[in-house]
Design a protein around this motif. Structure first.
Motif, PDB file in Angstrom:
ATOM      1  N   VAL A  48       0.523  -1.358   0.023  1.00  0.00           N
ATOM      2  CA  VAL A  48      -0.006  -0.059   0.158  1.00  0.00           C
ATOM      3  C   VAL A  48       0.844   1.089   0.327  1.00  0.00           C
ATOM      4  O   VAL A  48       0.629   2.561  -0.479  1.00  0.00           O
ATOM      5  CB  VAL A  48      -0.941  -0.562   1.768  1.00  0.00           C
ATOM      6  CG1 VAL A  48      -1.422   1.136   1.339  1.00  0.00           C
ATOM      7  CG2 VAL A  48      -2.156  -1.100   0.792  1.00  0.00           C
ATOM      8  N   GLN A  49       2.295   1.531   0.795  1.00  0.00           N
ATOM      9  CA  GLN A  49       3.556   2.546   1.316  1.00  0.00           C
ATOM     10  C   GLN A  49       3.374   2.820  -0.718  1.00  0.00           C
ATOM     11  O   GLN A  49       3.840   4.069  -0.780  1.00  0.00           O
ATOM     12  CB  GLN A  49       4.280   2.007   1.504  1.00  0.00           C
ATOM     13  CG  GLN A  49       3.494   2.488   2.836  1.00  0.00           C
ATOM     14  CD  GLN A  49       4.688   2.801   4.368  1.00  0.00           C
ATOM     15  OE1 GLN A  49       5.596   1.101   4.091  1.00  0.00           O
ATOM     16  NE2 GLN A  49       4.041   3.122   5.520  1.00  0.00           N
ATOM     17  N   LYS A  50       3.725   1.839  -1.596  1.00  0.00           N
ATOM     18  CA  LYS A  50       4.086   1.682  -2.471  1.00  0.00           C
ATOM     19  C   LYS A  50       3.006   2.660  -3.906  1.00  0.00           C
ATOM     20  O   LYS A  50       3.348   3.106  -4.580  1.00  0.00           O
ATOM     21  CB  LYS A  50       4.886   0.429  -2.925  1.00  0.00           C
ATOM     22  CG  LYS A  50       6.380  -0.286  -2.697  1.00  0.00           C
ATOM     23  CD  LYS A  50       6.785  -0.888  -3.539  1.00  0.00           C
ATOM     24  CE  LYS A  50       7.701  -1.372  -2.571  1.00  0.00           C
ATOM     25  NZ  LYS A  50       9.230  -1.958  -2.953  1.00  0.00           N
ATOM     26  N   ASP A  51       2.159   1.848  -3.399  1.00  0.00           N
ATOM     27  CA  ASP A  51       0.604   1.832  -4.536  1.00  0.00           C
ATOM     28  C   ASP A  51       0.807   4.008  -4.122  1.00  0.00           C
ATOM     29  O   ASP A  51       0.091   4.315  -5.343  1.00  0.00           O
ATOM     30  CB  ASP A  51      -0.306   1.973  -3.682  1.00  0.00           C
ATOM     31  CG  ASP A  51      -0.654   0.301  -4.881  1.00  0.00           C
ATOM     32  OD1 ASP A  51       0.207   0.173  -5.181  1.00  0.00           O
ATOM     33  OD2 ASP A  51      -1.330  -0.589  -3.819  1.00  0.00           O
ATOM     34  N   ILE A  52       0.777   4.684  -2.532  1.00  0.00           N
ATOM     35  CA  ILE A  52       0.727   5.998  -2.223  1.00  0.00           C
ATOM     36  C   ILE A  52       1.682   6.370  -2.627  1.00  0.00           C
ATOM     37  O   ILE A  52       1.672   8.028  -3.611  1.00  0.00           O
ATOM     38  CB  ILE A  52       0.534   5.759  -0.682  1.00  0.00           C
ATOM     39  CG1 ILE A  52      -0.234   5.239  -0.017  1.00  0.00           C
ATOM     40  CG2 ILE A  52       1.227   7.353  -0.364  1.00  0.00           C
ATOM     41  CD1 ILE A  52      -1.088   5.426   1.165  1.00  0.00           C
ATOM     42  N   GLU A  53       3.511   6.042  -2.444  1.00  0.00           N
ATOM     43  CA  GLU A  53       4.326   6.623  -3.668  1.00  0.00           C
ATOM     44  C   GLU A  53       4.544   6.869  -4.669  1.00  0.00           C
ATOM     45  O   GLU A  53       3.971   7.862  -5.581  1.00  0.00           O
ATOM     46  CB  GLU A  53       5.633   6.070  -3.114  1.00  0.00           C
ATOM     47  CG  GLU A  53       5.528   6.409  -1.075  1.00  0.00           C
ATOM     48  CD  GLU A  53       6.970   5.613  -1.638  1.00  0.00           C
ATOM     49  OE1 GLU A  53       7.753   4.741  -2.136  1.00  0.00           O
ATOM     50  OE2 GLU A  53       7.549   5.067   0.534  1.00  0.00           O
ATOM     51  N   ARG A  54       3.446   5.858  -5.762  1.00  0.00           N
ATOM     52  CA  ARG A  54       3.289   5.859  -6.862  1.00  0.00           C
ATOM     53  C   ARG A  54       2.256   7.262  -7.283  1.00  0.00           C
ATOM     54  O   ARG A  54       2.540   7.778  -8.444  1.00  0.00           O
ATOM     55  CB  ARG A  54       2.948   5.003  -7.425  1.00  0.00           C
ATOM     56  CG  ARG A  54       2.742   4.590  -8.514  1.00  0.00           C
ATOM     57  CD  ARG A  54       1.977   2.994  -9.766  1.00  0.00           C
ATOM     58  NE  ARG A  54       1.131   2.657  -8.865  1.00  0.00           N
ATOM     59  CZ  ARG A  54      -0.764   2.657  -9.236  1.00  0.00           C
ATOM     60  NH1 ARG A  54      -0.423   4.220 -10.107  1.00  0.00           N
ATOM     61  NH2 ARG A  54      -1.387   2.562  -8.257  1.00  0.00           N
ATOM     62  N   GLN A  56       1.699   8.988  -5.366  1.00  0.00           N
ATOM     63  CA  GLN A  56       2.275  10.884  -5.266  1.00  0.00           C
ATOM     64  C   GLN A  56       2.608  11.483  -6.673  1.00  0.00           C
ATOM     65  O   GLN A  56       3.044  12.924  -6.466  1.00  0.00           O
ATOM     66  CB  GLN A  56       2.658  10.621  -3.855  1.00  0.00           C
ATOM     67  CG  GLN A  56       2.064  10.627  -3.037  1.00  0.00           C
ATOM     68  CD  GLN A  56       2.527  10.406  -1.514  1.00  0.00           C
ATOM     69  OE1 GLN A  56       3.495  10.282  -1.277  1.00  0.00           O
ATOM     70  NE2 GLN A  56       1.699  11.231  -0.156  1.00  0.00           N
ATOM     71  N   VAL A  57       3.813  10.513  -6.930  1.00  0.00           N
ATOM     72  CA  VAL A  57       4.572  11.063  -8.123  1.00  0.00           C
ATOM     73  C   VAL A  57       3.539  10.902  -9.117  1.00  0.00           C
ATOM     74  O   VAL A  57       3.453  12.550 -10.223  1.00  0.00           O
ATOM     75  CB  VAL A  57       5.447   9.707  -8.414  1.00  0.00           C
ATOM     76  CG1 VAL A  57       5.822  10.190 -10.260  1.00  0.00           C
ATOM     77  CG2 VAL A  57       6.364   9.131  -7.734  1.00  0.00           C
ATOM     78  N   ASP A  58       2.046  10.578  -9.179  1.00  0.00           N
ATOM     79  CA  ASP A  58       1.644  10.767 -10.440  1.00  0.00           C
ATOM     80  C   ASP A  58       0.989  11.953  -9.863  1.00  0.00           C
ATOM     81  O   ASP A  58       0.445  13.349 -11.457  1.00  0.00           O
ATOM     82  CB  ASP A  58       0.413  10.330 -10.567  1.00  0.00           C
ATOM     83  CG  ASP A  58       0.792   8.264 -11.341  1.00  0.00           C
ATOM     84  OD1 ASP A  58       2.046   8.365 -11.754  1.00  0.00           O
ATOM     85  OD2 ASP A  58       0.392   7.207 -10.936  1.00  0.00           O
ATOM     86  N   ILE A  59       0.353  12.197  -9.013  1.00  0.00           N
ATOM     87  CA  ILE A  59      -0.102  13.313  -8.822  1.00  0.00           C
ATOM     88  C   ILE A  59       0.499  14.697  -8.914  1.00  0.00           C
ATOM     89  O   ILE A  59       0.423  15.858  -9.649  1.00  0.00           O
ATOM     90  CB  ILE A  59      -0.565  14.061  -7.711  1.00  0.00           C
ATOM     91  CG1 ILE A  59      -1.827  12.551  -7.132  1.00  0.00           C
ATOM     92  CG2 ILE A  59      -1.423  15.437  -6.717  1.00  0.00           C
ATOM     93  CD1 ILE A  59      -2.343  12.019  -5.359  1.00  0.00           C
ATOM     94  N   ARG A  60       1.969  14.734  -8.607  1.00  0.00           N
ATOM     95  CA  ARG A  60       3.004  15.496  -8.819  1.00  0.00           C
ATOM     96  C   ARG A  60       2.707  15.757 -10.302  1.00  0.00           C
ATOM     97  O   ARG A  60       3.200  17.411 -10.660  1.00  0.00           O
ATOM     98  CB  ARG A  60       4.121  15.627  -8.598  1.00  0.00           C
ATOM     99  CG  ARG A  60       3.820  15.539  -7.070  1.00  0.00           C
ATOM    100  CD  ARG A  60       5.854  16.050  -6.589  1.00  0.00           C
ATOM    101  NE  ARG A  60       6.897  14.496  -6.549  1.00  0.00           N
ATOM    102  CZ  ARG A  60       6.917  13.973  -5.650  1.00  0.00           C
ATOM    103  NH1 ARG A  60       5.990  13.450  -4.388  1.00  0.00           N
ATOM    104  NH2 ARG A  60       7.145  12.113  -5.751  1.00  0.00           N
ATOM    105  N   ARG A  61       2.861  15.228 -11.328  1.00  0.00           N
ATOM    106  CA  ARG A  61       3.204  15.218 -12.366  1.00  0.00           C
ATOM    107  C   ARG A  61       1.906  15.252 -13.434  1.00  0.00           C
ATOM    108  O   ARG A  61       1.936  16.167 -14.601  1.00  0.00           O
ATOM    109  CB  ARG A  61       3.442  13.994 -13.056  1.00  0.00           C
ATOM    110  CG  ARG A  61       4.486  13.123 -12.953  1.00  0.00           C
ATOM    111  CD  ARG A  61       4.604  11.785 -13.524  1.00  0.00           C
ATOM    112  NE  ARG A  61       5.369  11.768 -14.532  1.00  0.00           N
ATOM    113  CZ  ARG A  61       4.964  10.608 -15.084  1.00  0.00           C
ATOM    114  NH1 ARG A  61       4.715   9.550 -14.545  1.00  0.00           N
ATOM    115  NH2 ARG A  61       5.728  10.739 -16.237  1.00  0.00           N
TER     116      ARG A  61
END
Length: 99
Positions: A48-54, A56-61
Motif C-alpha cells: 500500500v505504501q508503494k502504491d501511495i508513493e506511485r 503521489q508521483v502521478d499527482i506531482r506530474r
C-alpha cells in the motif's frame, strides 16, 4: 506441613494457569498466530505504501503549473484510446481472470 487438600488445590491452580499460558486465548499458540498475521499485515502495508508513493508521483506530474505533457499523452492513449492520425492500432483480445 501442607495438607493434601491444599497441595491438590495448589496443583490444580498451577495446571489451570499452565493450560491458559499455552492454549488459552492469549497463550503461546495464539502469540505465534499473531506473529504470522503481523508479518502478513506488514507486507500488505509495504504494498500500500508503494502504491501511495506511485500515486503521489502521478499527482506531482499532473499538478497545474508543472504538468508533464508526456504523462498526459500516455494517460490519454491508455485510458481514452487516443491515437494520432495515420497510426495503426492493433487490438488484441483481453485476458479475463477465468483463463
Amino acid at each position: 506441613m501442607v495438607s493434601r487438600l491444599q497441595a491438590l488445590g495448589l496443583s490444580l491452580l498451577v495446571l489451570y494457569f499452565a493450560y491458559h499460558a499455552f492454549a488459552g486465548e492469549k497463550g503461546l499458540g495464539r502469540w505465534t498466530d499473531a506473529q504470522i498475521e503481523l508479518e502478513a499485515k506488514q507486507l500488505e502495508l509495504a504494498v500500500v505504501q508503494k502504491d501511495i508513493e506511485r500515486l503521489q508521483v502521478d499527482i506531482r506530474r499532473l499538478t497545474p503549473g508543472s504538468v508533464d505533457p508526456d504523462f498526459v499523452e500516455a494517460l490519454a492513449r491508455d485510458k481514452l484510446a487516443f491515437v494520432y492520425p495515420g497510426e495503426i492500432v492493433l487490438l488484441t483480445p483481453e485476458r479475463s481472470s477465468a483463463n
